[in-house]
Structure formats: structure tokens, C-alpha cells
Design an enzyme around this catalytic site. Structure first.
Site, mmCIF file in Angstrom:
data_model
loop_
_atom_site.group_PDB
_atom_site.id
_atom_site.type_symbol
_atom_site.label_atom_id
_atom_site.label_comp_id
_atom_site.label_asym_id
_atom_site.label_seq_id
_atom_site.Cartn_x
_atom_site.Cartn_y
_atom_site.Cartn_z
ATOM 1 N N HIS A 17 -1.189 -9.158 -0.614
ATOM 2 C CA HIS A 17 -1.405 -8.588 -2.019
ATOM 3 C C HIS A 17 -0.881 -7.091 -2.057
ATOM 4 O O HIS A 17 -1.469 -6.316 -1.673
ATOM 5 C CB HIS A 17 -2.942 -8.407 -2.109
ATOM 6 C CG HIS A 17 -3.460 -8.057 -3.425
ATOM 7 N ND1 HIS A 17 -4.521 -8.552 -3.953
ATOM 8 C CD2 HIS A 17 -2.749 -7.369 -4.467
ATOM 9 C CE1 HIS A 17 -4.876 -7.756 -5.173
ATOM 10 N NE2 HIS A 17 -3.763 -7.030 -5.376
ATOM 11 N N HIS A 19 1.686 -4.894 -4.570
ATOM 12 C CA HIS A 19 2.548 -4.769 -5.933
ATOM 13 C C HIS A 19 3.567 -4.018 -5.560
ATOM 14 O O HIS A 19 3.636 -2.736 -5.056
ATOM 15 C CB HIS A 19 1.877 -4.359 -7.130
ATOM 16 C CG HIS A 19 0.732 -4.983 -7.402
ATOM 17 N ND1 HIS A 19 0.557 -5.985 -8.459
ATOM 18 C CD2 HIS A 19 -0.655 -5.090 -7.070
ATOM 19 C CE1 HIS A 19 -0.433 -6.502 -8.498
ATOM 20 N NE2 HIS A 19 -1.509 -5.948 -7.598
ATOM 21 N N GLU A 200 -12.236 -8.537 -9.443
ATOM 22 C CA GLU A 200 -11.953 -6.984 -9.090
ATOM 23 C C GLU A 200 -12.879 -6.101 -9.847
ATOM 24 O O GLU A 200 -13.900 -5.837 -9.666
ATOM 25 C CB GLU A 200 -10.388 -6.832 -9.398
ATOM 26 C CG GLU A 200 -10.212 -5.160 -8.986
ATOM 27 C CD GLU A 200 -8.481 -4.876 -9.347
ATOM 28 O OE1 GLU A 200 -8.079 -5.607 -10.266
ATOM 29 O OE2 GLU A 200 -8.111 -3.711 -8.697
ATOM 30 N N ASP A 278 -2.566 -3.565 -1.823
ATOM 31 C CA ASP A 278 -2.448 -3.595 -3.550
ATOM 32 C C ASP A 278 -1.254 -2.495 -3.776
ATOM 33 O O ASP A 278 -0.401 -2.838 -4.067
ATOM 34 C CB ASP A 278 -3.837 -3.038 -4.064
ATOM 35 C CG ASP A 278 -4.188 -3.492 -5.533
ATOM 36 O OD1 ASP A 278 -3.310 -4.439 -5.804
ATOM 37 O OD2 ASP A 278 -5.226 -3.174 -6.063
ATOM 38 N N ASP A 279 -1.791 -1.229 -4.021
ATOM 39 C CA ASP A 279 -0.594 -0.137 -4.632
ATOM 40 C C ASP A 279 -0.697 0.982 -3.671
ATOM 41 O O ASP A 279 -1.338 1.973 -3.764
ATOM 42 C CB ASP A 279 -1.232 0.122 -5.845
ATOM 43 C CG ASP A 279 -1.214 -0.971 -6.973
ATOM 44 O OD1 ASP A 279 -0.201 -1.475 -7.495
ATOM 45 O OD2 ASP A 279 -2.145 -1.315 -7.170
HETATM 46 N N1 ADE Z 1 -1.675 -4.239 -11.023
HETATM 47 C C1 ADE Z 1 -1.369 -3.484 -10.020
HETATM 48 N N2 ADE Z 1 -2.311 -3.326 -9.151
HETATM 49 C C2 ADE Z 1 -3.318 -3.872 -9.832
HETATM 50 C C3 ADE Z 1 -4.490 -4.093 -9.604
HETATM 51 N N3 ADE Z 1 -5.143 -3.481 -8.495
HETATM 52 N N4 ADE Z 1 -5.345 -4.987 -10.595
HETATM 53 C C4 ADE Z 1 -4.690 -5.620 -11.540
HETATM 54 N N5 ADE Z 1 -3.615 -5.330 -11.741
HETATM 55 C C5 ADE Z 1 -2.867 -4.517 -11.018
HETATM 56 ZN ZN ZN Z 2 -3.536 -6.198 -7.147
#
Ligand code: ADE
Ligand code: ZN
Length: 337
Positions: A17, A19, A200, A278-279
Site C-alpha cells: 500500500h 502511492h 479508512e 501509504d504516502d
Molecule cells: N491517495 C493517496 N493517499 C490516500 C489515502 N490515504 N486514502 C485515499 N486516497 C489516497
Molecule cells: Zn492509500
């Protein structure tokens, strides 16, 4: 760095997971802005970093989409992913399934093939240079009109072998998954896997819907599943993996702090939980850092850390040969204790 942190960073793991646009570090934002002549509304990296304080998913997404303005060419996308793999290697990552958000680039005039081919170039190099396997997950923006998803899907389905899966992301609350059913059905018919962000910020009903209407193999996040006992029973019975992102959940206010994160309870209930970032450029850490932060919050024993790593391998879309190789790496990490 403590001995425990070093050990958790060395733990062989799959990142499921991530991005790729969420790995855009401030230094690279400014380097790409200079290269492409893009004017940024921030004086310097420090000012940009000062914006990294979020009160919910939308407040993060606003900055995330703004920073993407610096990504314009095929080389930009390749460089972004190359820069990520340099970090991934230091975090024990051996396999990466990488989301990208084509609609967020195509709507700015970027060519679809430049994005996909640039990222896939870096993915191929990661295998030859670092022995990191993986592939691309084409993710649809659930808060955009369906026609926008359909138009990138029309491009994607010409050569579906460039992707391992389709996904669904962006602002969740108020945007249930079901209307993406027809696109996901086409993707599945072409042999692609399917995942979706659900639970989420959105309610447990979105997780049910992602399972029933999109036929997903995994749920991204899924932390709100705990609010629905029937759903938890189903996720356990069907062994549906949940790609949980602890530091992200804290930074976006989905949980108050790491010590209150219910990941230990999720494991205790028998859910197939994986740990992910995630990010990471925005949320204070890459996947290994998430393991280290969990250890600081709960004391992650070696057996639990290895279980999370094994879950990540088994939940991945790697071939069974590759899964066997990765499982053997986790076994030997554990044997070195
Ligand atoms: N796009 C990038 N990060 C995200 C996240 N945590 N939830 C939904 N869309 C995303
Ligand atoms: Zn995500």
C-alpha cells in the site's frame, strides 16, 4: 538507531500500500519544479514541510494533488520511482505493489503512456539493480466523475499486462465503491487483480460493498471493519488481507495516536493484517519506519513482526515461486535472532 530498529528495517517485507506520488519528498518537488519550469506556491522546502499538518484525509489530498504539478514527463515518473526504490532498499522492502493515480495527471495534460512507461521502467530497473520485484496498481479516483475513470480505463485496457491490479482511492466518505463495479468487472475479465481503499474514513458498509460489488482481493486500510462484528467474521473466514498504514492513520486523524491503534486487536481477531506506508513522504516514515513506530508504541515481538512480514508476502500478487523465495528470506531473518 537502536539494535531493534535496525533489525526491523532488515526484516524482509512486501509493501502493498504505497502511492508512488506520496513518495514525492520536498527536495524532489523543488528539483522537478526547477527542471520543468513549474512555479510553486512555497518559497522553499521548509515552507512546504510546514504544510504537512493534516486534520483529515481531504486536507492531505489537497496538498498531495497540488505537489503533483511538478510531474510532467516520462522521465519525471521514472525518477520519482527510482528515488523511492533507493529508500525502499534501506527499509527491507523486497516486493512493491505501487499505486498510481493516472486521472490526477491526465487531467493536467500528461500523457497516459508517459506515466505508465516511466513507472514501469523504474520497476524493471528495481528488479535488476536491487532484486525488488513488483508492479503497478492503476487506481481510480472515486471522487471524480465516472467518465474520467472510464477514459483512463479505455487507455489502460489496450495493454493490461502493464498492470497487476486496479484500485480505488481518494476522498472516501460520500463516495461508496459500487459505481466502479462495471470497470472492475472488465479489469477482472482481463486477468487483473483488484483492491480498494475502504474503511479508512468511510463506514464498514463500504468494505462490504467493495467485496460484493467490486470483488476485491484485498482491502486497503479497512480499520473501520472493527465496528462490524459480522464483517470481521467474514474477513477472517475469507482471509481477505487488510493493508493497514499505521503512521498514515495517525497523521490523518483516523486514530488519535499510535498507542490507540487497534492493529494488535486486529491481529488477535485473526485478520490478515499487513503493515504499509501509504504516502511516506507526507506521513513521517516508510514501511520499515512503520514497523519501528509500532515497536515503540506496543513492543512488537519478533514473532509478530515476522507474522506481519509473512502476511505481506502471502497477500501480495507475486508469483508462487517469488512468494516462496520471500517466505524463505523471512524464515532466515527469524533464524538469525
Ligand atoms: N491517495 C493517496 N493517499 C490516500 C489515502 N490515504 N486514502 C485515499 N486516497 C489516497
Ligand atoms: Zn492509500
Amino acid at each position: 538507531m537502536t539494535a531493534v530498529s535496525t533489525r526491523l528495517l532488515q526484516l524482509p517485507k512486501a509493501e502493498l500500500h504505497l502511492h508512488i506520488e506520496g513518495t514525492l519528498e520536498p527536495g524532489l518537488v523543488f528539483a522537478l519544479a526547477r527542471r520543468n519550469g513549474v512555479d510553486l506556491p512555497y518559497r522553499d522546502e521548509a515552507e512546504l514541510r510546514g504544510k504537512y499538518s493534516f486534520n483529515n484525509l481531504q486536507s492531505f489530498l489537497d496538498l498531495y494533488y497540488d505537489c503533483m504539478a511538478v510531474l510532467t514527463t516520462r522521465q519525471d515518473f521514472a525518477d520519482l520511482a527510482r528515488s523511492y526504490y533507493g529508500k525502499a532498499r534501506e527499509q527491507g522492502v523486497r516486493h512493491v505493489e505501487m499505486f498510481f493515480d493516472p486521472q490526477a495527471h491526465v487531467r493536467r495534460g500528461v500523457d497516459f503512456d508517459d506515466i505508465v512507461d516511466g513507472l514501469n521502467q523504474a520497476i524493471a530497473e528495481a528488479w535488476t539493480d536491487h532484486g525488488i520485484s513488483g508492479g503497478l496498481i492503476l487506481s481510480f479516483l472515486r471522487d471524480e466523475p465516472l467518465e474520467s475513470a472510464e477514459s483512463v480505463w479505455d487507455r489502460a485496457k489496450e495493454r493490461p499486462e502493464r498492470f497487476i491490479a486496479v484500485g480505488l482511492d481518494s476522498a472516501e466518505a460520500g463516495f461508496p465503491p459500487a459505481r466502479f463495479g462495471p470497470i472492475f468487472a472488465q479489469a477482472r475479465a482481463l486477468g487483473l487483480n483488484a483492491v480498494a481503499h475502504a474503511g479508512e474514513e468511510g463506514p464498514p458498509s463500504y468494505i462490504w460493498e467493495a467485496l460484493d460489488e467490486l470483488n476485491v482481493d484485498r482491502i486497503d486500510h479497512g480499520i473501520r471493519a472493527l465496528e462490524d462484528d459480522d464483517l470481521v467474521r467474514r474477513l477472517v473466514r475469507e482471509a481477505i488481507p487488510l493493508t493497514v498504514c499505521p503512521l498514515s492513520n495517525v497523521r490523518l486523524g483516523c486514530v488519535p495516536d499510535l498507542a490507540s491503534h487497534r492493529l494488535p486487536e486486529m491481529l488477535a481477531k485473526g485478520l490478515v493484517v499487513t503493515v504499509n506506508s501509504d504516502d511516506p513522504a507526507y506521513f513521517g516514515g516508510y514501511v520499515g519506519d512503520n514497523f519501528v513506530a509500532l515497536d515503540a508504541a506496543f513492543g512488537l515481538d519478533e514473532a509478530t513482526a515476522a507474522r506481519l512480514a509473512r502476511n505481506s508476502v502471502l497477500a501480495s500478487f507475486a508469483t508462487s515461486d517469488r512468494k516462496n523465495e520471500l517466505m524463505a528470506l523471512v524464515d532466515s531473518w527469524e533464524a538469525q535472532a
